[in-house]
Design an enzyme around this catalytic site. Sequence first.
Site, PDB file in Angstrom:
ATOM      1  N   LEU D  38       5.087  19.147 -16.974  1.00 41.34           N
ATOM      2  CA  LEU D  38       5.762  18.552 -18.127  1.00 41.34           C
ATOM      3  C   LEU D  38       4.738  18.265 -19.227  1.00 41.34           C
ATOM      4  O   LEU D  38       3.715  17.618 -18.975  1.00 41.34           O
ATOM      5  CB  LEU D  38       6.473  17.247 -17.742  1.00 41.34           C
ATOM      6  CG  LEU D  38       7.468  17.293 -16.581  1.00 41.34           C
ATOM      7  CD1 LEU D  38       8.177  15.945 -16.444  1.00 41.34           C
ATOM      8  CD2 LEU D  38       8.489  18.410 -16.769  1.00 41.34           C
ATOM      9  N   VAL D  76       2.686  15.786 -14.694  1.00 41.52           N
ATOM     10  CA  VAL D  76       2.979  15.364 -16.063  1.00 41.52           C
ATOM     11  C   VAL D  76       1.644  15.265 -16.800  1.00 41.52           C
ATOM     12  O   VAL D  76       0.718  14.609 -16.312  1.00 41.52           O
ATOM     13  CB  VAL D  76       3.664  13.981 -16.057  1.00 41.52           C
ATOM     14  CG1 VAL D  76       3.970  13.522 -17.476  1.00 41.52           C
ATOM     15  CG2 VAL D  76       4.918  14.015 -15.198  1.00 41.52           C
ATOM     16  N   CYS D  77       1.537  15.903 -17.943  1.00 42.26           N
ATOM     17  CA  CYS D  77       0.285  15.863 -18.711  1.00 42.26           C
ATOM     18  C   CYS D  77      -0.037  14.424 -19.099  1.00 42.26           C
ATOM     19  O   CYS D  77       0.747  13.760 -19.784  1.00 42.26           O
ATOM     20  CB  CYS D  77       0.380  16.724 -19.957  1.00 42.26           C
ATOM     21  SG  CYS D  77      -1.073  16.538 -21.025  1.00 42.26           S
ATOM     22  N   ILE D  78      -1.192  13.951 -18.707  1.00 42.11           N
ATOM     23  CA  ILE D  78      -1.531  12.534 -18.895  1.00 42.11           C
ATOM     24  C   ILE D  78      -1.730  12.183 -20.370  1.00 42.11           C
ATOM     25  O   ILE D  78      -1.271  11.127 -20.824  1.00 42.11           O
ATOM     26  CB  ILE D  78      -2.768  12.135 -18.035  1.00 42.11           C
ATOM     27  CG1 ILE D  78      -3.003  10.631 -18.111  1.00 42.11           C
ATOM     28  CG2 ILE D  78      -4.007  12.895 -18.453  1.00 42.11           C
ATOM     29  CD1 ILE D  78      -3.976  10.119 -17.075  1.00 42.11           C
ATOM     30  N   ALA D  81       1.617  12.007 -21.976  1.00 43.61           N
ATOM     31  CA  ALA D  81       2.379  10.883 -21.428  1.00 43.61           C
ATOM     32  C   ALA D  81       1.904   9.548 -22.015  1.00 43.61           C
ATOM     33  O   ALA D  81       2.725   8.696 -22.367  1.00 43.61           O
ATOM     34  CB  ALA D  81       2.267  10.867 -19.908  1.00 43.61           C
TER      35      ALA D  81
END
Lengths: 119, 119, 130, 130, 101, 101
Positions: D38, D76-78, D81
């Site tokens: 994501l 999920v791409c930190i 995010a």
Amino acid sequence: MARSMLVISRQAPWSGLAAREALDIALAGGAFELPLALLLLDDGVFQLSAGQRPESLEQKDLSANLKALPLFGIETIHVARDSLVQRGLDIDSLGHPIELIEESRLGDFIARFDHVVTL
Amino acid sequence: MARSMLVISRQAPWSGLAAREALDIALAGGAFELPLALLLLDDGVFQLSAGQRPESLEQKDLSANLKALPLFGIETIHVARDSLVQRGLDIDSLGHPIELIEESRLGDFIARFDHVVTL
Amino acid sequence: MKFTIAVFGAPHAPGTRRALRFAQAALAGGHEIVRVFLYREAVQTASANLVSPQDETDMGRAWQRFVADNQIDAVVCIAAALRRGVLDTGEAQRYQRPAANLAAGWALSGLGQLHEAAQQCDRLVCFGDQ
Amino acid sequence: MKFTIAVFGAPHAPGTRRALRFAQAALAGGHEIVRVFLYREAVQTASANLVSPQDETDMGRAWQRFVADNQIDAVVCIAAALRRGVLDTGEAQRYQRPAANLAAGWALSGLGQLHEAAQQCDRLVCFGDQ
Amino acid sequence: MTTLHVVSHSPFADDRLQSCIRLLRPEDGLLLCGNAVEALRDGTKPRALLDEAAAASRSIYALDEDLAARALAGLPEWLRAVDYAGFVELSCQYQRVNGWT
Amino acid sequence: MTTLHVVSHSPFADDRLQSCIRLLRPEDGLLLCGNAVEALRDGTKPRALLDEAAAASRSIYALDEDLAARALAGLPEWLRAVDYAGFVELSCQYQRVNGWT
């Protein structure tokens, strides 16, 4: 005297929440019996397309919300004629009673309202 | 052999995070020394415009990130010539060294890579 | 003049920054802001969980400061916020979600608040994603 | 074949639902999913705070169930995010935010995870907002 | 080396479909989904572009659920409708997938 | 009864600017901001549309910070650049504001 609002809905019904959230503004205003109108412009006219089957995309039927407008005091859906024509929609077989507005009258129509919200 | 990736960046630098987040994919791949290329297409070519002053919009300079590409092993920025021309950008006064790709060669260029990410 | 400012775009969208600058200029020009109303993706601007890189403007914080410093009536559409995961303590409890994340200074309420503000203002100005 | 699925659009975007249906069809067709990644607005799909109206599909929950039922590697791409306020316990503590809101089954990690998956798969398929 | 291009934005509001068609090669494929299927409406400019591409041997597909949701009629003979299983198959058949996100 | 239209999407990617220009009346105003100021680039199609509108007595404004960020040169004589104070003034001067969000 209450201030009037025009909601201009420019998004197709399947673009995510845009069309629904535009309609929600109109319905919320109608609930307060405010003078309010809805204009479908550009891709917004796809909301009128007949025979839609939202269930194939697991979506709720936006068409039902459009049909509910008169219950909220919004008697007519205004529609830009050139947007319909450009998109190949047949004016005689739309799913809703509408009032067409010619391109040359759009500016005057918008200027009838105190406020405009375009989504 | 490592799989190659083409990142196609189609958004103007001032459209929110799109251009930055496309470039971040390229830089992250470059850091792993993966075979990677960047193609600016459509509004993405605005990223090359000379004399930009991002500080007037309180933005960071994306241009600096573009200049950093060679440090990550991405030697050239590929650019669709017709996108530049259509947008009135002068090919001789761009802020970066680029490699132009003609419209008729775009399809072949894309097909050189194992993966494509368009943002 | 009395303004209502409606914001529809994500926190990092250019339109969200423009809305803030417009609101500041309106106050500086001696005008009044009846209400700021966040709708659609803009509800994220009221999330207390946004973390900006240190060298970038923190739009959530900037809006929050503007709202506090000028005692602005600052409303977030509740229906739009629920769908997008911005909850106050009451909603977090009601729906048993891990934690409230609505930033201080903002209040969740209905779309009626947009109409009420429109009734009280001379100009409703809307800002989108771009 | 081995697929990597990258999702970029908001939870309620048509592209996010299409990505899920594609992923399900890939598994049904006997293919393997190396990773779901994501990025951009799609990080919100991993928020545990999303509340859908009862008569609408809950896309966050649907993705979460898919990931759990099929033991999908779900990242999920930190960086994306943090900017958008989706935090796990560690990040919430680090940045002193009110509460973690990353849904179970998802892991925050770097963009390197997208590239690593791209190295291991035959096809990288990306889905956007529309 | 073939590419499957996937376009899902409205051709009336957005430039993606037009930009994609210009770089499509005879060996590539174009899958229309989401609002991009509106390009199939009879008598419109985007439809004329697609007709032209099809006449020049471009392979054009559409996701069936999006056709159904919009009750699109008058679909062209050159169009191949696919379900999700078909979408996955196309992704295997072509050597890379370019989603115009 | 006058309207200030505010457009901020790129004219190359999106249909808002074109849709707005078609309904603009001589007494209305058009404020370009964000990527919409790219329409001012010399020699482009959107610029030709704007030149035509200006020749037909349409009032066209642009937000100065967006011009500055893009280092736009060759700006037309008919354009009036405004800062935020000017944007607020225009919002008062015209009787309603239609933001093409």
